[in-house]
Design a protein around this motif. Structure first.
Motif, PDB file in Angstrom:
ATOM      1  N   ILE A  51       0.845  -1.197   0.000  1.00 33.37           N
ATOM      2  CA  ILE A  51       0.000   0.000   0.000  1.00 33.37           C
ATOM      3  C   ILE A  51       0.880   1.246   0.000  1.00 33.37           C
ATOM      4  CG2 ILE A  51      -1.776   1.298   1.245  1.00 33.37           C
ATOM      5  CD1 ILE A  51      -2.728  -1.327  -0.166  1.00 33.37           C
ATOM      6  N   SER A  52       1.977   1.203   0.724  1.00 31.39           N
ATOM      7  CA  SER A  52       2.922   2.319   0.739  1.00 31.39           C
ATOM      8  C   SER A  52       3.470   2.576  -0.667  1.00 31.39           C
ATOM      9  CB  SER A  52       4.052   2.017   1.715  1.00 31.39           C
ATOM     10  OG  SER A  52       4.957   3.091   1.754  1.00 31.39           O
ATOM     11  N   GLN A  53       3.749   1.518  -1.408  1.00 25.61           N
ATOM     12  CA  GLN A  53       4.239   1.669  -2.782  1.00 25.61           C
ATOM     13  C   GLN A  53       3.155   2.272  -3.682  1.00 25.61           C
ATOM     14  OE1 GLN A  53       5.641  -2.305  -3.610  1.00 25.61           O
ATOM     15  NE2 GLN A  53       7.645  -1.902  -2.695  1.00 25.61           N
ATOM     16  N   HIS A  54       1.905   1.857  -3.496  1.00 27.79           N
ATOM     17  CA  HIS A  54       0.798   2.449  -4.251  1.00 27.79           C
ATOM     18  C   HIS A  54       0.678   3.942  -3.935  1.00 27.79           C
ATOM     19  CE1 HIS A  54      -0.869  -1.048  -6.224  1.00 27.79           C
ATOM     20  NE2 HIS A  54      -1.019  -1.699  -5.089  1.00 27.79           N
ATOM     21  N   LEU A  55       0.810   4.289  -2.671  1.00 28.45           N
ATOM     22  CA  LEU A  55       0.744   5.693  -2.272  1.00 28.45           C
ATOM     23  C   LEU A  55       1.881   6.502  -2.883  1.00 28.45           C
ATOM     24  CD1 LEU A  55      -0.348   5.214   1.428  1.00 28.45           C
ATOM     25  CD2 LEU A  55      -1.646   6.463  -0.322  1.00 28.45           C
ATOM     26  N   ALA A  56       3.055   5.884  -3.007  1.00 29.77           N
ATOM     27  CA  ALA A  56       4.196   6.572  -3.630  1.00 29.77           C
ATOM     28  C   ALA A  56       3.909   6.879  -5.101  1.00 29.77           C
ATOM     29  CB  ALA A  56       5.461   5.727  -3.496  1.00 29.77           C
ATOM     30  N   VAL A  57       3.272   5.954  -5.805  1.00 31.67           N
ATOM     31  CA  VAL A  57       2.907   6.182  -7.208  1.00 31.67           C
ATOM     32  C   VAL A  57       1.889   7.315  -7.299  1.00 31.67           C
ATOM     33  CG1 VAL A  57       1.791   5.153  -9.247  1.00 31.67           C
ATOM     34  CG2 VAL A  57       3.454   3.821  -7.929  1.00 31.67           C
ATOM     35  N   LEU A  58       0.909   7.306  -6.402  1.00 34.27           N
ATOM     36  CA  LEU A  58      -0.102   8.369  -6.381  1.00 34.27           C
ATOM     37  C   LEU A  58       0.532   9.716  -6.059  1.00 34.27           C
ATOM     38  CD1 LEU A  58      -2.950   6.425  -4.557  1.00 34.27           C
ATOM     39  CD2 LEU A  58      -2.946   7.168  -6.959  1.00 34.27           C
ATOM     40  N   GLU A  60       3.716  10.564  -6.715  1.00 37.44           N
ATOM     41  CA  GLU A  60       4.494  10.955  -7.899  1.00 37.44           C
ATOM     42  C   GLU A  60       3.602  11.605  -8.957  1.00 37.44           C
ATOM     43  OE1 GLU A  60       6.775   7.697  -9.495  1.00 37.44           O
ATOM     44  OE2 GLU A  60       7.615   7.249  -7.524  1.00 37.44           O
ATOM     45  N   ALA A  61       2.369  11.139  -9.049  1.00 32.74           N
ATOM     46  CA  ALA A  61       1.420  11.676 -10.030  1.00 32.74           C
ATOM     47  C   ALA A  61       0.766  12.966  -9.534  1.00 32.74           C
ATOM     48  CB  ALA A  61       0.346  10.638 -10.344  1.00 32.74           C
ATOM     49  N   GLY A  62       1.037  13.341  -8.277  1.00 34.54           N
ATOM     50  CA  GLY A  62       0.463  14.563  -7.726  1.00 34.54           C
ATOM     51  C   GLY A  62      -0.946  14.406  -7.192  1.00 34.54           C
ATOM     52  N   LEU A  63      -1.440  13.163  -7.130  1.00 34.47           N
ATOM     53  CA  LEU A  63      -2.804  12.929  -6.651  1.00 34.47           C
ATOM     54  C   LEU A  63      -2.892  12.817  -5.137  1.00 34.47           C
ATOM     55  CD1 LEU A  63      -3.844  10.365  -9.387  1.00 34.47           C
ATOM     56  CD2 LEU A  63      -4.796  12.671  -9.065  1.00 34.47           C
ATOM     57  N   VAL A  64      -1.769  12.573  -4.497  1.00 37.60           N
ATOM     58  CA  VAL A  64      -1.713  12.473  -3.034  1.00 37.60           C
ATOM     59  C   VAL A  64      -0.539  13.303  -2.547  1.00 37.60           C
ATOM     60  CG1 VAL A  64      -1.256  10.906  -1.096  1.00 37.60           C
ATOM     61  CG2 VAL A  64      -2.803  10.193  -2.913  1.00 37.60           C
ATOM     62  N   HIS A  65      -0.775  14.051  -1.491  1.00 38.83           N
ATOM     63  CA  HIS A  65       0.282  14.810  -0.814  1.00 38.83           C
ATOM     64  C   HIS A  65       0.341  14.318   0.625  1.00 38.83           C
ATOM     65  CE1 HIS A  65       0.767  17.576  -4.132  1.00 38.83           C
ATOM     66  NE2 HIS A  65      -0.549  17.648  -4.212  1.00 38.83           N
ATOM     67  N   THR A  66       1.515  14.396   1.217  1.00 39.12           N
ATOM     68  CA  THR A  66       1.662  13.938   2.596  1.00 39.12           C
ATOM     69  C   THR A  66       2.069  15.087   3.509  1.00 39.12           C
ATOM     70  OG1 THR A  66       3.960  13.309   2.233  1.00 39.12           O
ATOM     71  CG2 THR A  66       2.302  11.599   1.898  1.00 39.12           C
ATOM     72  N   ARG A  67       1.728  14.901   4.767  1.00 36.43           N
ATOM     73  CA  ARG A  67       2.067  15.875   5.805  1.00 36.43           C
ATOM     74  C   ARG A  67       2.507  15.081   7.024  1.00 36.43           C
ATOM     75  NH1 ARG A  67      -1.219  17.087  10.010  1.00 36.43           N
ATOM     76  NH2 ARG A  67      -2.999  16.205   8.922  1.00 36.43           N
ATOM     77  N   ARG A  68       3.676  15.410   7.531  1.00 37.81           N
ATOM     78  CA  ARG A  68       4.165  14.747   8.746  1.00 37.81           C
ATOM     79  C   ARG A  68       3.720  15.528   9.971  1.00 37.81           C
ATOM     80  NH1 ARG A  68       6.815  10.332   9.000  1.00 37.81           N
ATOM     81  NH2 ARG A  68       7.975   9.597   7.226  1.00 37.81           N
ATOM     82  N   GLN A  69       3.281  14.768  10.954  1.00 43.54           N
ATOM     83  CA  GLN A  69       2.926  15.351  12.246  1.00 43.54           C
ATOM     84  C   GLN A  69       3.463  14.391  13.297  1.00 43.54           C
ATOM     85  OE1 GLN A  69      -1.145  16.607  12.597  1.00 43.54           O
ATOM     86  NE2 GLN A  69      -1.075  16.511  14.825  1.00 43.54           N
ATOM     87  N   GLY A  70       4.562  14.786  13.917  1.00 49.48           N
ATOM     88  CA  GLY A  70       5.226  13.880  14.859  1.00 49.48           C
ATOM     89  C   GLY A  70       5.729  12.670  14.106  1.00 49.48           C
TER      90      GLY A  70
END
Length: 97
Positions: A51-58, A60-70
């Motif tokens: 699932i982490s690899q799928h999220l990485a592809v998403l 890369e395509a700009g469809l998902v952004h991440t935000r770190r909190q702690g």
């Protein structure tokens, strides 16, 4: 890859489309939450690494952004790259007879 190829690659996989559906329903989820929802709602027993690899592809395509909190990483849906598809192939409306 050519322009937009990452976007089409990202959308070409059923699991990634389900992840996008889940983020549409409930934005700002951790990997753990996404995995749980995929297992409970869709019967997908993929590993967290898959699932982490799928999220990485998403991402890369700009469809998902991440935000770190702690120590947590939250995933957010961004549909703005989809505008490129609409702009490339706009819908044609037929004139009324």
């Amino acid at each position: 890859m050519g322009e937009g190829a990452d976007l089409f690659k990202a959308l070409g996989d059923a699991t990634r489309r389900i992840i996008l559906d889940e983020l549409t329903e409930r934005d700002s989820q951790t990997l753990f939450e996404i995995c749980g929802r995929l297992t409970m709602k869709h019967g997908l027993a993929s590993s967290r690494q898959a699932i982490s690899q799928h999220l990485a592809v998403l991402e890369e395509a700009g469809l998902v952004h991440t935000r770190r909190q702690g120590r947590y990483k939250f995933h957010h849906l961004d549909t703005s790259p989809l505008r490129a598809i609409v702009e490339r192939w706009p819908a044609r409306r037929e004139e009324p007879s």
